[in-house]
Design a protein around this motif. Structure first.
Motif, PDB file in Angstrom:
ATOM      1  N   GLU A   1       0.805  -1.223   0.000  1.00 63.37           N
ATOM      2  CA  GLU A   1       0.000   0.000   0.000  1.00 63.37           C
ATOM      3  C   GLU A   1       0.839   1.275   0.000  1.00 63.37           C
ATOM      4  O   GLU A   1       0.292   2.376   0.135  1.00 63.37           O
TER       5      GLU A   1
ATOM      6  N   GLU B   1      -5.954  11.503  -7.789  1.00 66.18           N
ATOM      7  CA  GLU B   1      -5.874  10.069  -7.516  1.00 66.18           C
ATOM      8  C   GLU B   1      -4.505   9.680  -6.964  1.00 66.18           C
ATOM      9  O   GLU B   1      -3.472  10.156  -7.422  1.00 66.18           O
TER      10      GLU B   1
ATOM     11  N   LEU C   1      -2.414   6.206  -6.354  1.00 64.50           N
ATOM     12  CA  LEU C   1      -2.387   4.786  -6.680  1.00 64.50           C
ATOM     13  C   LEU C   1      -1.262   4.125  -5.896  1.00 64.50           C
ATOM     14  O   LEU C   1      -0.108   4.532  -5.994  1.00 64.50           O
ATOM     15  N   SER C   2      -1.598   3.114  -5.099  1.00 63.12           N
ATOM     16  CA  SER C   2      -0.571   2.383  -4.361  1.00 63.12           C
ATOM     17  C   SER C   2       0.065   1.335  -5.270  1.00 63.12           C
ATOM     18  O   SER C   2      -0.450   1.018  -6.353  1.00 63.12           O
TER      19      SER C   2
ATOM     20  N   ALA D   1      -2.384  -1.511  -5.662  1.00 59.00           N
ATOM     21  CA  ALA D   1      -3.486  -1.152  -6.557  1.00 59.00           C
ATOM     22  C   ALA D   1      -3.024  -1.130  -8.008  1.00 59.00           C
ATOM     23  O   ALA D   1      -3.761  -1.545  -8.915  1.00 59.00           O
TER      24      ALA D   1
ATOM     25  N   ARG E   1      -2.698  -4.725  -9.154  1.00 56.93           N
ATOM     26  CA  ARG E   1      -4.031  -5.317  -9.215  1.00 56.93           C
ATOM     27  C   ARG E   1      -4.788  -4.832 -10.458  1.00 56.93           C
ATOM     28  O   ARG E   1      -5.401  -5.634 -11.176  1.00 56.93           O
ATOM     29  N   ARG E   2      -4.731  -3.539 -10.719  1.00 58.32           N
ATOM     30  CA  ARG E   2      -5.444  -3.009 -11.885  1.00 58.32           C
ATOM     31  C   ARG E   2      -4.849  -3.519 -13.190  1.00 58.32           C
ATOM     32  O   ARG E   2      -5.584  -3.810 -14.143  1.00 58.32           O
TER      33      ARG E   2
END
Length: 247
Positions: free
Chosen positions: A16, A27, A29-30, A33, A36-37
């Protein structure tokens, strides 16, 4: 390791921790993330019919969505085309596109666009755990196509010129999308946090550098020259990002 594997390699360790901050959209973004995206969007592209070697037009500004879209295409086995027009299997765009200049089967938009599906449609439950081991991945002009090996080799060379670590916060004030993508690749591979400036000015860069406690700023020559003098801030001319890929 392939190009996208190198870029996502820090995600399991950093979780994270912040990876990309987009000043324009707000925005953050970790690392978790981001990975994952990428893997979920890759599965979404395949679900909509993307096949190995298919081209996807990526018409996005420098921001948090750009590396996700480009690497999702590459992870799915496609070729990301950094262009706003042409013929391809699909298109990922920001706010709009010229229907007379595009020949695609599906259009996905980050922001609402008539006739396009939202980019979020790609982010389902399925995931692509393993991307291609090799093969074409990126083109800037639709003609010269770079494969994973070329992109990975060039990325390793760039990390020797733009040295970053996991404690660095990098202000990206670069002049074009490709330089921004290469800076994002270097930073994400290194575990740094990138803050993306929008239409950066001298005053804007100084304010953002202070707000985000930046340790480095990468900017065009004239802007970089004017930012010199702060002892807490490394200033890098964006030409350090120019590589064999653009020659």
């Amino acid at each position: 390791m392939t190009w996208t594997e190198l870029v996502m390699g820090s995600a399991p360790m950093l979780g994270e921790s912040p990876a990309v901050s987009d000043v324009r959209t707000g925005e953050l973004l970790s690392y978790a993330a981001f990975a994952r995206r990428v893997t979920h969007a890759a599965a979404g592209l395949r679900r909509f019919g993307l096949r190995y070697g298919d081209r996807v037009l990526v018409n996005l500004p420098l921001g948090a969505a750009l590396p996700v879209a480009v690497h999702a295409v590459a992870w799915a086995g496609g070729v990301a085309v950094l262009a706003a027009s042409g013929k391809a299997r699909m298109m990922i765009t920001h706010r709009g596109y010229d229907t007379s200049e595009v020949e695609v089967q599906h259009v996905f938009a980050v922001e609402p666009v008539p006739g396009a599906l939202p980019f979020s449609e790609l982010l389902g439950d399925a995931t692509v755990e393993f991307g291609p081991l090799a093969g074409p991945a990126l083109t800037l002009d639709g003609f010269r196509v770079f494969d994973h090996d070329e992109l990975a080799t060039d990325l390793r060379k760039l990390t020797s010129r733009v040295v970053l670590g996991k404690d660095d916060v990098v202000l990206a004030a670069v002049s074009d999308v490709f330089k921004g993508l290469r800076l994002l690749d270097v930073a994400l591979m290194s575990g740094a946090h990138v803050v993306i400036a929008h239409e950066p000015t001298l005053v804007g860069c100084r304010v953002l550098a202070h707000e985000h406690r930046a340790t480095m700023v990468v900017a065009p020559y004239e802007l970089a020259k004017r930012l010199l003098g702060d002892p807490t801030l490394r200033v890098v001319d964006e030409r350090a990002l120019v590589s064999s890929l653009t020659r």
